[in-house]
Design an enzyme around this catalytic site. Structure first.
Site, short mmCIF file in Angstrom:
data_model
loop_
_atom_site.label_atom_id
_atom_site.label_comp_id
_atom_site.label_asym_id
_atom_site.label_seq_id
_atom_site.Cartn_x
_atom_site.Cartn_y
_atom_site.Cartn_z
N GLN A 1 -17.19 71.63 60.52
CA GLN A 1 -17.44 72.97 59.95
C GLN A 1 -17.82 74.01 61.01
O GLN A 1 -17.45 75.17 60.92
CB GLN A 1 -18.56 72.86 58.90
CG GLN A 1 -19.05 74.16 58.32
CD GLN A 1 -18.11 74.76 57.30
OE1 GLN A 1 -18.03 74.31 56.16
NE2 GLN A 1 -17.38 75.79 57.70
N GLU B 1 -8.38 80.73 58.22
CA GLU B 1 -9.04 81.20 57.00
C GLU B 1 -9.81 82.47 57.35
O GLU B 1 -11.04 82.48 57.46
CB GLU B 1 -9.98 80.12 56.43
CG GLU B 1 -10.50 80.50 55.04
CD GLU B 1 -11.46 79.48 54.44
OE1 GLU B 1 -11.84 78.52 55.15
OE2 GLU B 1 -11.84 79.65 53.27
N HIS C 1 -8.80 73.22 58.41
CA HIS C 1 -9.03 74.55 57.86
C HIS C 1 -8.43 75.49 58.91
O HIS C 1 -8.89 75.51 60.05
CB HIS C 1 -10.53 74.81 57.71
CG HIS C 1 -11.14 74.17 56.50
ND1 HIS C 1 -11.17 72.82 56.32
CD2 HIS C 1 -11.74 74.72 55.41
CE1 HIS C 1 -11.76 72.57 55.16
NE2 HIS C 1 -12.12 73.70 54.59
N HIS D 1 -7.99 69.28 48.10
CA HIS D 1 -8.96 69.98 48.97
C HIS D 1 -10.23 70.31 48.19
O HIS D 1 -10.26 71.20 47.36
CB HIS D 1 -8.33 71.27 49.51
CG HIS D 1 -9.14 71.93 50.58
ND1 HIS D 1 -8.67 72.14 51.86
CD2 HIS D 1 -10.40 72.42 50.59
CE1 HIS D 1 -9.59 72.72 52.59
NE2 HIS D 1 -10.67 72.91 51.84
N HIS E 1 -14.84 70.00 48.66
CA HIS E 1 -15.97 69.68 49.56
C HIS E 1 -17.07 69.04 48.71
O HIS E 1 -17.90 69.74 48.12
CB HIS E 1 -16.51 70.95 50.23
CG HIS E 1 -15.55 71.58 51.18
ND1 HIS E 1 -15.69 71.48 52.55
CD2 HIS E 1 -14.43 72.31 50.96
CE1 HIS E 1 -14.68 72.13 53.13
NE2 HIS E 1 -13.90 72.65 52.19
N ASP F 1 -11.21 73.43 46.09
CA ASP F 1 -12.15 73.75 47.17
C ASP F 1 -13.59 73.65 46.68
O ASP F 1 -14.01 72.59 46.29
CB ASP F 1 -11.80 75.12 47.78
CG ASP F 1 -12.24 75.24 49.24
OD1 ASP F 1 -12.87 74.30 49.75
OD2 ASP F 1 -11.94 76.27 49.87
ZN LIG Z 1 -12.36 74.01 52.44
#
Ligand SMILES: [Zn+2]
Length: 433
Positions: free
Chosen positions: A156, A217, A214, A61, A63, A313
């Site tokens: 997102q 979170e 996701h 994971h 980005h 992440d």
């Molecule tokens: Zn993430």
């Protein structure tokens, strides 16, 4: 023989082994080490001297599209997930292909140097131009010979709540994304969140892809999308091809609901990815004391038989101004945050950035491991055990990708002048072995 690694320690076995690599870049044989035997005269020779040889690290994971944008166009002052999304939304308008390629490639270079050869990156597809996606698809092709790069089409700003969110997600899949993402807790309503997961699963089934959302979170004990994700995974048959990332709300669930959930998640076969850097940083921001840790139930879910991995992440972006993409750092922070500090739990934390993370990506045993026939991709760590590699935070001495040396880190000893002793190198090992 193309390469031989002599006298290496393996994770699974006691004793020392030689690993022979054939001309085709695959492991030919793994045989017990014999110190009387002469090394072969041809091919690359790596003397391991008892160091730990393991399959490469796996990043489940990250980005890469947002990496290295911290402070652009403004810093995340509150430190919350929500302000991070707002900062990124502004930065996203200025994206160019060159910008994304340069930043993503740089972080992949850091990863390769640190022995990470399999990477799952999320890529924001709530951008009508899909600039970042096209750039990452290009990068994926460019690194193909040395690294596996899986790209998650990550909405997102939502699938249902963002204008044309579903159409953009579909287009991202059509352009070549490997995995379908979602962000149900960010959708406007509970119903939108459920609908977004249904859309993601339907799309994945239609195209034979995996799902990685996701999920939950947020420090809201009412955020319960992981049960929806697990149920969809179970009933669709996607099972271990589905992953719930973050699931930090689980850190706030009550005991009775947690028990129900452990059973459901174990039956569903889904994976969980916990991202300790991001969530120790982002969660608990709305709490007074006591302040929550903001992590998922790592220990409890492992005990229930759920596959859990650790992800790094964010790397220098609106959600984490720091970050190195170093998997041993991720595992160390994760093991403390989740209190995986027992003697049998520490090696488990190591597996959460290696074989458990490999299961998240769906790497088969034939593709991942120190066994005959597998690609000769591995790391040689200057430590005898996973526990010591974690404690000393070592960098691989060698990173080998498909039979070729990709990165080398020569030892850089610290020399200590201790009172009454001759100057000597210090390696932070135990004096009695
Ligand atoms: Zn993430």
């Amino acid at each position: 023989m193309r390469m031989i690694v002599r006298g290496a320690r393996l994770r699974e076995d006691h004793g020392l082994f030689d690993v022979e690599v054939a001309e085709d870049g695959r492991i030919a044989r793994v045989v017990p080490y014999d110190d009387q035997k002469e090394p072969p005269a041809t091919g690359t020779l790596i003397e391991a001297h008892g160091s730990l040889l393991c399959a490469p690290f796996v990043e489940p994971h990250i980005h890469l599209d947002t990496a290295l944008t911290a402070g652009e166009p403004r810093p995340n002052a509150s430190g919350t997930l929500w302000e991070g999304i707002a900062c990124w939304s502004e930065r996203k308008r200025t994206l160019t292909r060159e910008d994304v390629v340069a930043r993503a490639t740089e972080v992949l270079r850091w990863q390769a140097a640190q022995g990470v050869l399999h990477v799952r990156t999320h890529c924001d597809v709530t951008d009508p131009s899909l600039t970042a996606l096209d750039a990452l698809l290009e990068v994926r092709d460019r690194v193909r010979d040395i690294m596996t790069l899986q790209i998650v089409a990550f909405p997102q700003e939502g699938i249902v709540s963002f204008p044309d969110g579903e159409a953009l997600l579909r287009e991202a899949v059509a352009r070549g994304a490997d995995v379908v993402g979602a962000i149900p807790h960010f959708e406007d309503t509970r119903e939108d969140g459920v609908a977004s997961l249904r859309t993601a699963f339907a799309l994945a089934e239609e195209h034979g892809l995996r799902v990685d959302a996701h999920c939950d979170e947020i420090d809201d004990e009412q955020s319960r999308f992981v049960e929806v994700l697990a149920t969809l995974a179970l009933r669709s048959g996607l099972r271990e091809r589905a992953t719930a990332s973050h699931t930090t709300a689980m850190g706030s669930y009550n005991g009775a609901y947690s028990f129900k959930l452990q059973r459901l998640l174990a039956r569903s076969g889904i994976n969980l990815v916990s991202n300790p850097f991001a969530n120790l940083n982002l969660q608990g921001r709305f709490d007074a004391y006591p302040k929550r840790r903001g992590l998922t139930q790592v220990k409890e879910m492992l005990a229930a038989g759920v596959n859990v991995a650790f992800g790094h992440d964010d790397v220098m972006d609106p959600w984490n101004a720091l970050g190195t993409a170093n998997p041993l750092q991720t595992a160390l922070v994760g093991l403390y945050a989740a209190q995986l500090t027992g003697v049998e739990e520490i090696p488990l934390a190591f597996s959460m950035v290696t074989d458990r993370a490999a299961r998240v990506l769906g790497l088969s045993e034939a593709e991942y491991g120190i066994t005959a026939g597998a690609p000769a991709s591995f790391v040689l760590l200057p430590a005898p055990t996973p526990q010591e590699a974690l404690r000393r935070q070592v960098r691989p001495r060698y990173v080998v990708a498909r039979g070729s040396v990709l990165a080398q880190t020569p030892p850089a000893p610290t020399v200590l002048s201790w009172p009454g002793e001759a100057r000597s190198e210090i390696d932070f090992g135990h004096p009695l072995g």
